[in-house]
Design a protein around this motif. Structure first.
Motif, PDB file in Angstrom:
ATOM      1  N   ASP A 157      -0.427  -2.138  -4.727  1.00  0.00           N
ATOM      2  CA  ASP A 157      -1.758  -2.714  -4.921  1.00  0.00           C
ATOM      3  C   ASP A 157      -2.861  -1.682  -4.725  1.00  0.00           C
ATOM      4  OD1 ASP A 157      -0.993  -5.510  -5.355  1.00  0.00           O
ATOM      5  OD2 ASP A 157      -0.278  -5.417  -3.285  1.00  0.00           O
ATOM      6  N   ALA A 158      -2.599  -0.670  -3.906  1.00  0.00           N
ATOM      7  CA  ALA A 158      -3.593   0.365  -3.631  1.00  0.00           C
ATOM      8  C   ALA A 158      -2.880   1.561  -3.019  1.00  0.00           C
ATOM      9  CB  ALA A 158      -4.685  -0.144  -2.705  1.00  0.00           C
ATOM     10  N   ILE A 159      -3.619   2.670  -2.918  1.00  0.00           N
ATOM     11  CA  ILE A 159      -3.080   3.915  -2.365  1.00  0.00           C
ATOM     12  C   ILE A 159      -4.009   4.375  -1.240  1.00  0.00           C
ATOM     13  CG2 ILE A 159      -2.443   6.307  -2.872  1.00  0.00           C
ATOM     14  CD1 ILE A 159      -2.433   5.351  -5.909  1.00  0.00           C
ATOM     15  N   LEU A 160      -3.431   4.690  -0.085  1.00  0.00           N
ATOM     16  CA  LEU A 160      -4.189   5.261   1.032  1.00  0.00           C
ATOM     17  C   LEU A 160      -3.797   6.721   1.140  1.00  0.00           C
ATOM     18  CD1 LEU A 160      -6.151   4.809   3.391  1.00  0.00           C
ATOM     19  CD2 LEU A 160      -4.169   4.219   4.811  1.00  0.00           C
ATOM     20  N   PHE A 161      -4.755   7.598   0.927  1.00  0.00           N
ATOM     21  CA  PHE A 161      -4.501   9.039   0.809  1.00  0.00           C
ATOM     22  C   PHE A 161      -5.137   9.780   1.986  1.00  0.00           C
ATOM     23  CE2 PHE A 161      -5.399  13.284  -0.878  1.00  0.00           C
ATOM     24  CZ  PHE A 161      -4.223  13.601  -1.561  1.00  0.00           C
ATOM     25  N   GLY A 162      -4.439  10.795   2.495  1.00  0.00           N
ATOM     26  CA  GLY A 162      -4.953  11.563   3.623  1.00  0.00           C
ATOM     27  C   GLY A 162      -5.807  12.731   3.181  1.00  0.00           C
TER      28      GLY A 162
ATOM     29  N   ILE B 150       0.839  -1.195   0.000  1.00  0.00           N
ATOM     30  CA  ILE B 150       0.000   0.000   0.000  1.00  0.00           C
ATOM     31  C   ILE B 150       0.876   1.249   0.000  1.00  0.00           C
ATOM     32  CG2 ILE B 150      -1.857   1.245   1.174  1.00  0.00           C
ATOM     33  CD1 ILE B 150      -2.604  -1.598   0.204  1.00  0.00           C
ATOM     34  N   ALA B 151       0.619   2.156  -0.922  1.00  0.00           N
ATOM     35  CA  ALA B 151       1.273   3.463  -0.930  1.00  0.00           C
ATOM     36  C   ALA B 151       0.530   4.383   0.023  1.00  0.00           C
ATOM     37  CB  ALA B 151       1.265   4.049  -2.339  1.00  0.00           C
ATOM     38  N   SER B 152       1.234   4.948   0.968  1.00  0.00           N
ATOM     39  CA  SER B 152       0.635   5.852   1.947  1.00  0.00           C
ATOM     40  C   SER B 152       1.035   7.287   1.614  1.00  0.00           C
ATOM     41  CB  SER B 152       1.119   5.480   3.356  1.00  0.00           C
ATOM     42  OG  SER B 152       0.810   6.504   4.279  1.00  0.00           O
ATOM     43  N   ILE B 153       0.035   8.126   1.380  1.00  0.00           N
ATOM     44  CA  ILE B 153       0.274   9.545   1.091  1.00  0.00           C
ATOM     45  C   ILE B 153      -0.515  10.378   2.098  1.00  0.00           C
ATOM     46  CG2 ILE B 153       0.286  11.345  -0.680  1.00  0.00           C
ATOM     47  CD1 ILE B 153       0.030   9.175  -2.797  1.00  0.00           C
ATOM     48  N   PRO B 154       0.022  10.639   3.275  1.00  0.00           N
ATOM     49  CA  PRO B 154      -0.722  11.387   4.312  1.00  0.00           C
ATOM     50  C   PRO B 154      -1.015  12.823   3.899  1.00  0.00           C
ATOM     51  CG  PRO B 154       1.122  10.178   5.267  1.00  0.00           C
ATOM     52  CD  PRO B 154       1.304  10.126   3.776  1.00  0.00           C
ATOM     53  N   ALA B 155      -0.042  13.487   3.259  1.00  0.00           N
ATOM     54  CA  ALA B 155      -0.161  14.848   2.724  1.00  0.00           C
ATOM     55  C   ALA B 155      -0.351  15.898   3.820  1.00  0.00           C
ATOM     56  CB  ALA B 155      -1.231  14.908   1.653  1.00  0.00           C
ATOM     57  N   ASP B 156      -1.500  16.605   3.833  1.00  0.00           N
ATOM     58  CA  ASP B 156      -1.594  17.853   4.598  1.00  0.00           C
ATOM     59  C   ASP B 156      -2.564  17.795   5.775  1.00  0.00           C
ATOM     60  OD1 ASP B 156       0.125  18.998   2.717  1.00  0.00           O
ATOM     61  OD2 ASP B 156      -1.536  19.671   1.453  1.00  0.00           O
ATOM     62  N   GLY B 157      -2.418  18.792   6.652  1.00  0.00           N
ATOM     63  CA  GLY B 157      -3.375  19.004   7.739  1.00  0.00           C
ATOM     64  C   GLY B 157      -3.523  17.797   8.629  1.00  0.00           C
TER      65      GLY B 157
ATOM     66  N   ALA C  60     -13.709   8.055   9.279  1.00  0.00           N
ATOM     67  CA  ALA C  60     -13.734   8.110   7.814  1.00  0.00           C
ATOM     68  C   ALA C  60     -12.577   7.317   7.224  1.00  0.00           C
ATOM     69  CB  ALA C  60     -13.673   9.552   7.340  1.00  0.00           C
ATOM     70  N   THR C  61     -11.421   7.396   7.861  1.00  0.00           N
ATOM     71  CA  THR C  61     -10.270   6.652   7.364  1.00  0.00           C
ATOM     72  C   THR C  61     -10.446   5.157   7.602  1.00  0.00           C
ATOM     73  OG1 THR C  61      -8.897   8.573   7.879  1.00  0.00           O
ATOM     74  CG2 THR C  61      -7.752   6.506   7.431  1.00  0.00           C
TER      75      THR C  61
ATOM     76  N   GLY D 281      -4.360  14.991   7.614  1.00  0.00           N
ATOM     77  CA  GLY D 281      -4.072  13.795   6.830  1.00  0.00           C
ATOM     78  C   GLY D 281      -3.107  12.837   7.513  1.00  0.00           C
ATOM     79  N   PRO D 282      -1.928  13.313   7.966  1.00  0.00           N
ATOM     80  CA  PRO D 282      -1.009  12.407   8.649  1.00  0.00           C
ATOM     81  C   PRO D 282      -1.592  11.785   9.915  1.00  0.00           C
ATOM     82  CG  PRO D 282       0.153  14.375   7.926  1.00  0.00           C
ATOM     83  CD  PRO D 282      -1.312  14.631   7.694  1.00  0.00           C
ATOM     84  N   GLU D 283      -2.430  12.519  10.641  1.00  0.00           N
ATOM     85  CA  GLU D 283      -3.012  12.000  11.879  1.00  0.00           C
ATOM     86  C   GLU D 283      -3.964  10.845  11.596  1.00  0.00           C
ATOM     87  OE1 GLU D 283      -4.517  15.212  14.442  1.00  0.00           O
ATOM     88  OE2 GLU D 283      -3.365  16.615  13.213  1.00  0.00           O
ATOM     89  N   VAL D 284      -4.846  11.032  10.630  1.00  0.00           N
ATOM     90  CA  VAL D 284      -5.840   9.987  10.370  1.00  0.00           C
ATOM     91  C   VAL D 284      -5.253   8.824   9.576  1.00  0.00           C
ATOM     92  CG1 VAL D 284      -7.799  11.565  10.577  1.00  0.00           C
ATOM     93  CG2 VAL D 284      -6.745  11.220   8.328  1.00  0.00           C
TER      94      VAL D 284
END
Length: 366
Positions: free
Chosen positions: A77-82, A14-21, A305-306, A23-26
Motif C-alpha cells: 500500500d505504501a513504502i517507508l524509505f530511510g 508497508i514496504a520498509s526500505i531502511p537502506a543506509d546510514g 522527520a520519520t 536510515g535503519p535507526e530512524v
C-alpha cells in the motif's frame, strides 16, 4: 488503552526500505511508533515487510535492487524509505540505483514537503514567530533537471563533454501544477507561489510559466504569484509569512526545501512524500535528512522527520485521525523539550521515540 482490533479492521501493507546510514535507526523508530499507534487506536492494522536494498547490497552484488523489485513494491500500500548514500559509493550511483529507480517508474511525480516550526523548536530567523513559517513545497519529481537525459563523450580528453538535459513537457508540468493548485485550494490562505527561472532559461522555464498560467485559470479561487528562484531564497528568509504553498521544478524545489527545513529549525525534522496522485502505484515516504554517516550508530539521529513522514503516510492511506494523533504526540514531545542534539537537546533517538509512544498512549486514553 483501546482493545485489540476487530477482524474486519483495515490492514495496510508497508514496504520498509531502511537502506543506509541512519536510515535503519530512524525507520526502526518510525515502525515502533506506527505499531504503537495502531495498537492504541485499534482502528487499523499495519504490517511491514523489510527489504535489504542498500549500498552494502550494491557493493556485494552490483545492484541496489533485484530485477523484480518494482513488482515486489507494487504489492504494498505504501513504502517507508530511510536514506541512501555511502561514503565509498559515488552519490549519483546510489541515488539513481535506489531512490530514483523507485520514484520514476512508479510515477511518483509529486514530491510534497511540509515545513513549519514545531512547538519548542526555534528558527534561526530571529523575527520568525509562531505561525510565520508554515509552508508546503510541491516539487516536480519526474522530469526537469533530474530527467536523466544526457551523457559524456571524449572521456579523458581536454575536449571531454558532458551534457545534462533538462526535460520539460506540457504533460509533466500540467499535472504537477494542477496538483499544486489543488493543495493550495485546500489550505486556508489559498495562495500558491510558482518558482521559475524563465529570465535565463528561455525554453523549458518559459513553458513552465505558460502552463502555470493556463492551469491557474481552472482555479480562480487561488491567488497566484511568481518568483525567480534566486529571489525566492531571499523571500523565504526575509518574509516567511508571505508564503504558503510553493511549486517548483525538480532541482529548484530540492534546494529550496532543504533551506526551508533549516529555517524551520533542522533538516532532522523534515518529511517527504513521493506521491503517485493517480494511486495506480504505491507512494513512497521518506525523511529528507540523508544517510548522515557522521552520526550513524551513535543513537542520536533525530527521528522526528520519520514520525512526520509516517503521519503523512497515514493521511495518504486515509487514516487522517491517526495522522493527527501522531503529530499531536510529536508536537507535545518537542514542546516538552525532549529533543536530539540537532535541535539543541540531549535526548537520544530511543528517548524521543519512547516519549512519542508514551504521548500516543496517553492521548488515546484521554
Amino acid at each position: 488503552m483501546a482493545s485489540a482490533a476487530a477482524p474486519s479492521t483495515k490492514t495496510y501493507s508497508i514496504a520498509s526500505i531502511p537502506a543506509d546510514g541512519i536510515g535503519p535507526e530512524v525507520v526502526d523508530a518510525g515502525i515502533a511508533v506506527l505499531r504503537a499507534l495502531a495498537r492504541a487506536l485499534g482502528t487499523f492494522r499495519i504490517e511491514f515487510q523489510n527489504y535489504d536494498w542498500s549500498s552494502d547490497r550494491y557493493k556485494k552484488t552490483g545492484q541496489y535492487m533485484p530485477d523484480d523489485a518494482l513488482d515486489q513494491l507494487r504489492k504494498h500500500d505504501a513504502i517507508l524509505f530511510g536514506a541512501v548514500g555511502a561514503p565509498d559509493v559515488p552519490d549519483h550511483i546510489s541515488l539513481w540505483g535506489l531512490r530514483l529507480a523507485i520514484c520514476q517508474p512508479l510515477q511518483q511525480y509529486a514530491n510534497v514537503r511540509p515545513t513549519r516550526i514545531l512547538p519548542g523548536t526555534e528558527s534561526p530567523l530571529r523575527r520568525c514567530g509562531p505561525g510565520d513559517l508554515d509552508w508546503i513545497i510541491v516539487r516536480e519529481n519526474s522530469e526537469g533537471e533530474y530527467a536523466g537525459q544526457g551523457g559524456r563523450s571524449h572521456v579523458g580528453q581536454d575536449w571531454e563533454t558532458a551534457t545534462e538535459v533538462s526535460i520539460f513537457t506540457r504533460h509533466g508540468i500540467s499535472r504537477i501544477m494542477r496538483f499544486a493548485f489543488e493543495v493550495a485550494r485546500k489550505r486556508p490562505r489559498k495562495l500558491l507561489t510558482v518558482v521559475s527561472k524563465s529570465n535565463a532559461q528561455r525554453n523549458g522555464m518559459v513553458l513552465w510559466d505558460e502552463v502555470a498560467t493556463a492551469v491557474g485559470k481552472e482555479f480562480p479561487d487561488v491567488t497566484v504569484d511568481k518568483m525567480l528562484v534566486d529571489a525566492m531564497t531571499v523571500r523565504m528568509v526575509e518574509k516567511p509569512q508571505s508564503l504558503d504553498t510553493i511549486v517548483a521544478t525538480n532541482l529548484h524545489a530540492d534546494i529550496l526545501s532543504d533551506l526551508a527545513a533549516a529555517l524551520a529549525g533542522s533538516i532532522g525534522i523534515a518529511s517527504t512524500s513521493n506521491l503517485d496522485p493517480t494511486r495506480q502505484n504505491p507512494s513512497m515516504f521518506e525523511p529528507i535528512h540523508g544517510s548522515a554517516f557522521d552520526i550513524t550508530g551513535k543513537g542520536i539521529a533525530n527521528p522526528v522527520a520519520t514520525f512526520w513522514t509516517a503521519a503523512e503516510m497515514l493521511a495518504w492511506l486515509g487514516e487522517q485521525e491517526a495522522a493527527d494523533q501522531l503529530m499531536r504526540a510529536v508536537e507535545t514531545v518537542c514542546k516538552k523539550g525532549v529533543r536530539t542534539c540537532d535541535l539543541g537537546g540531549t535526548a537520544t533517538t530511543k528517548q524521543v521515540t519512547e516519549a512519542v509512544i508514551q504521548e500516543i498512549e496517553v492521548g488515546v486514553q484521554g
